[in-house]
Design a protein around this motif. Structure first.
Motif, PDB file in Angstrom:
ATOM      1  N   PRO A  41       0.824  -1.205   0.000  1.00 35.08           N
ATOM      2  CA  PRO A  41       0.000   0.000   0.000  1.00 35.08           C
ATOM      3  C   PRO A  41       0.858   1.255   0.000  1.00 35.08           C
ATOM      4  O   PRO A  41       2.031   1.213   0.369  1.00 35.08           O
ATOM      5  CB  PRO A  41      -0.813  -0.116   1.293  1.00 35.08           C
ATOM      6  CG  PRO A  41      -0.149  -1.143   2.114  1.00 35.08           C
ATOM      7  CD  PRO A  41       0.683  -1.991   1.214  1.00 35.08           C
ATOM      8  N   PRO A  42       0.275   2.378  -0.410  1.00 37.73           N
ATOM      9  CA  PRO A  42       1.031   3.634  -0.424  1.00 37.73           C
ATOM     10  C   PRO A  42       1.297   4.130   0.990  1.00 37.73           C
ATOM     11  O   PRO A  42       0.656   3.698   1.948  1.00 37.73           O
ATOM     12  CB  PRO A  42       0.093   4.587  -1.161  1.00 37.73           C
ATOM     13  CG  PRO A  42      -1.273   4.048  -0.866  1.00 37.73           C
ATOM     14  CD  PRO A  42      -1.115   2.551  -0.813  1.00 37.73           C
ATOM     15  N   GLY A  44      -7.373   3.465   3.716  1.00 38.19           N
ATOM     16  CA  GLY A  44      -7.575   2.387   4.669  1.00 38.19           C
ATOM     17  C   GLY A  44      -6.367   1.528   4.956  1.00 38.19           C
ATOM     18  O   GLY A  44      -6.277   0.918   6.015  1.00 38.19           O
ATOM     19  N   LEU A  45      -5.439   1.449   4.026  1.00 41.59           N
ATOM     20  CA  LEU A  45      -4.185   0.726   4.236  1.00 41.59           C
ATOM     21  C   LEU A  45      -3.035   1.648   3.899  1.00 41.59           C
ATOM     22  O   LEU A  45      -3.020   2.262   2.843  1.00 41.59           O
ATOM     23  CB  LEU A  45      -4.096  -0.516   3.349  1.00 41.59           C
ATOM     24  CG  LEU A  45      -4.869  -1.746   3.769  1.00 41.59           C
ATOM     25  CD1 LEU A  45      -4.702  -2.840   2.742  1.00 41.59           C
ATOM     26  CD2 LEU A  45      -4.464  -2.235   5.140  1.00 41.59           C
ATOM     27  N   CYS A  46      -2.088   1.739   4.792  1.00 45.43           N
ATOM     28  CA  CYS A  46      -0.944   2.626   4.603  1.00 45.43           C
ATOM     29  C   CYS A  46       0.309   1.907   5.075  1.00 45.43           C
ATOM     30  O   CYS A  46       0.306   1.255   6.112  1.00 45.43           O
ATOM     31  CB  CYS A  46      -1.167   3.898   5.418  1.00 45.43           C
ATOM     32  SG  CYS A  46       0.258   4.983   5.478  1.00 45.43           S
ATOM     33  N   ARG A  47       1.378   2.033   4.315  1.00 42.63           N
ATOM     34  CA  ARG A  47       2.658   1.439   4.684  1.00 42.63           C
ATOM     35  C   ARG A  47       3.612   2.558   5.068  1.00 42.63           C
ATOM     36  O   ARG A  47       3.680   3.595   4.410  1.00 42.63           O
ATOM     37  CB  ARG A  47       3.241   0.674   3.511  1.00 42.63           C
ATOM     38  CG  ARG A  47       4.651   0.189   3.752  1.00 42.63           C
ATOM     39  CD  ARG A  47       5.206  -0.419   2.461  1.00 42.63           C
ATOM     40  NE  ARG A  47       6.566  -0.809   2.617  1.00 42.63           N
ATOM     41  CZ  ARG A  47       7.616  -0.084   2.218  1.00 42.63           C
ATOM     42  NH1 ARG A  47       7.451   1.076   1.637  1.00 42.63           N
ATOM     43  NH2 ARG A  47       8.833  -0.535   2.397  1.00 42.63           N
ATOM     44  N   ASP A 100       9.165  -2.338   8.601  1.00 39.72           N
ATOM     45  CA  ASP A 100       7.995  -1.943   7.818  1.00 39.72           C
ATOM     46  C   ASP A 100       6.757  -2.091   8.677  1.00 39.72           C
ATOM     47  O   ASP A 100       6.615  -3.077   9.417  1.00 39.72           O
ATOM     48  CB  ASP A 100       7.824  -2.840   6.592  1.00 39.72           C
ATOM     49  CG  ASP A 100       8.702  -2.426   5.445  1.00 39.72           C
ATOM     50  OD1 ASP A 100       8.764  -1.214   5.156  1.00 39.72           O
ATOM     51  OD2 ASP A 100       9.323  -3.300   4.822  1.00 39.72           O
ATOM     52  N   PHE A 101       5.843  -1.129   8.568  1.00 42.00           N
ATOM     53  CA  PHE A 101       4.584  -1.165   9.296  1.00 42.00           C
ATOM     54  C   PHE A 101       3.447  -0.962   8.306  1.00 42.00           C
ATOM     55  O   PHE A 101       3.581  -0.201   7.353  1.00 42.00           O
ATOM     56  CB  PHE A 101       4.519  -0.050  10.337  1.00 42.00           C
ATOM     57  CG  PHE A 101       5.547  -0.175  11.423  1.00 42.00           C
ATOM     58  CD1 PHE A 101       5.259  -0.882  12.576  1.00 42.00           C
ATOM     59  CD2 PHE A 101       6.795   0.401  11.281  1.00 42.00           C
ATOM     60  CE1 PHE A 101       6.207  -1.016  13.580  1.00 42.00           C
ATOM     61  CE2 PHE A 101       7.752   0.275  12.277  1.00 42.00           C
ATOM     62  CZ  PHE A 101       7.459  -0.430  13.426  1.00 42.00           C
ATOM     63  N   ILE A 102       2.343  -1.641   8.549  1.00 42.56           N
ATOM     64  CA  ILE A 102       1.129  -1.433   7.776  1.00 42.56           C
ATOM     65  C   ILE A 102       0.056  -0.959   8.752  1.00 42.56           C
ATOM     66  O   ILE A 102      -0.219  -1.619   9.753  1.00 42.56           O
ATOM     67  CB  ILE A 102       0.650  -2.728   7.086  1.00 42.56           C
ATOM     68  CG1 ILE A 102       1.729  -3.324   6.186  1.00 42.56           C
ATOM     69  CG2 ILE A 102      -0.654  -2.485   6.327  1.00 42.56           C
ATOM     70  CD1 ILE A 102       2.010  -2.553   4.934  1.00 42.56           C
ATOM     71  N   LEU A 103      -0.537   0.177   8.462  1.00 43.63           N
ATOM     72  CA  LEU A 103      -1.629   0.714   9.264  1.00 43.63           C
ATOM     73  C   LEU A 103      -2.937   0.374   8.558  1.00 43.63           C
ATOM     74  O   LEU A 103      -3.152   0.790   7.422  1.00 43.63           O
ATOM     75  CB  LEU A 103      -1.491   2.234   9.412  1.00 43.63           C
ATOM     76  CG  LEU A 103      -2.663   2.955  10.074  1.00 43.63           C
ATOM     77  CD1 LEU A 103      -2.822   2.515  11.523  1.00 43.63           C
ATOM     78  CD2 LEU A 103      -2.475   4.459   9.978  1.00 43.63           C
ATOM     79  N   LYS A 163       3.180 -11.516  13.181  1.00 48.16           N
ATOM     80  CA  LYS A 163       3.247 -10.450  14.172  1.00 48.16           C
ATOM     81  C   LYS A 163       4.644 -10.429  14.756  1.00 48.16           C
ATOM     82  O   LYS A 163       5.194 -11.454  15.121  1.00 48.16           O
ATOM     83  CB  LYS A 163       2.204 -10.676  15.263  1.00 48.16           C
ATOM     84  CG  LYS A 163       0.795 -10.588  14.713  1.00 48.16           C
ATOM     85  CD  LYS A 163      -0.225 -10.883  15.760  1.00 48.16           C
ATOM     86  CE  LYS A 163      -1.605 -10.818  15.140  1.00 48.16           C
ATOM     87  NZ  LYS A 163      -2.623 -11.303  16.062  1.00 48.16           N
ATOM     88  N   GLY A 164       5.205  -9.259  14.825  1.00 50.57           N
ATOM     89  CA  GLY A 164       6.572  -9.109  15.303  1.00 50.57           C
ATOM     90  C   GLY A 164       6.679  -9.080  16.813  1.00 50.57           C
ATOM     91  O   GLY A 164       5.697  -9.230  17.546  1.00 50.57           O
ATOM     92  N   ALA A 165       7.883  -8.848  17.251  1.00 56.02           N
ATOM     93  CA  ALA A 165       8.184  -8.836  18.683  1.00 56.02           C
ATOM     94  C   ALA A 165       7.387  -7.767  19.421  1.00 56.02           C
ATOM     95  O   ALA A 165       7.007  -7.973  20.576  1.00 56.02           O
ATOM     96  CB  ALA A 165       9.677  -8.619  18.896  1.00 56.02           C
ATOM     97  N   ALA A 166       7.087  -6.654  18.769  1.00 55.44           N
ATOM     98  CA  ALA A 166       6.333  -5.579  19.433  1.00 55.44           C
ATOM     99  C   ALA A 166       4.949  -6.064  19.854  1.00 55.44           C
ATOM    100  O   ALA A 166       4.468  -5.716  20.935  1.00 55.44           O
ATOM    101  CB  ALA A 166       6.222  -4.367  18.517  1.00 55.44           C
ATOM    102  N   PHE A 167       4.292  -6.878  19.020  1.00 53.87           N
ATOM    103  CA  PHE A 167       2.985  -7.410  19.384  1.00 53.87           C
ATOM    104  C   PHE A 167       3.088  -8.323  20.597  1.00 53.87           C
ATOM    105  O   PHE A 167       2.265  -8.291  21.489  1.00 53.87           O
ATOM    106  CB  PHE A 167       2.367  -8.186  18.218  1.00 53.87           C
ATOM    107  CG  PHE A 167       1.724  -7.311  17.197  1.00 53.87           C
ATOM    108  CD1 PHE A 167       0.458  -6.803  17.394  1.00 53.87           C
ATOM    109  CD2 PHE A 167       2.389  -6.999  16.025  1.00 53.87           C
ATOM    110  CE1 PHE A 167      -0.138  -5.995  16.454  1.00 53.87           C
ATOM    111  CE2 PHE A 167       1.803  -6.195  15.070  1.00 53.87           C
ATOM    112  CZ  PHE A 167       0.527  -5.687  15.286  1.00 53.87           C
TER     113      PHE A 167
END
Length: 98
Positions: free
Chosen positions: A7-8, A39-42, A49-52, A72-76
């Motif tokens: 996504p953009p 609705g989707l943003c990178r 990399d994060f996707i919102l 899901k990464g370590a932050a989750f």
């Protein structure tokens, strides 16, 4: 091999105003990304990399229909201590039951 378009989203500088906004006003930062990119943003911070996902349909698609594909990464996993074991922080069959 199938490739999927990402996504953009903005290009964030480690020392730019967006990162300062993220550190000091997270709600406004995420609202602005949703408003500007949909609705989707990178976005990328350093090597991560994060996707919102900000639209309910996108959240449902990701966390319900395609939950097995989401890594899901370590932050989750660290967030479990604060958020508990719920839909956002769980994996696998427990996630499906949630």
């Amino acid at each position: 091999m199938t490739t999927r378009a990402l996504p953009p989203g903005p290009r964030l500088s480690l020392f730019g105003k967006e990162l300062r906004e993220l550190r000091h006003n997270q709600p406004e930062f995420f609202l602005r990304l949703a408003r500007d990119y949909g609705g989707l943003c990178r976005f990328r911070i350093g090597p991560l990399d994060f996707i919102l996902a900000s639209q309910p349909a996108a959240v449902h698609e990701i966390f319900v229909r395609h939950y097995r594909d989401v890594v899901k990464g370590a932050a989750f996993h660290m967030a479990r201590t604060v958020l508990g074991e719920g839909l956002l922080t769980s994996d696998g069959e427990f996630h499906l039951r949630q």
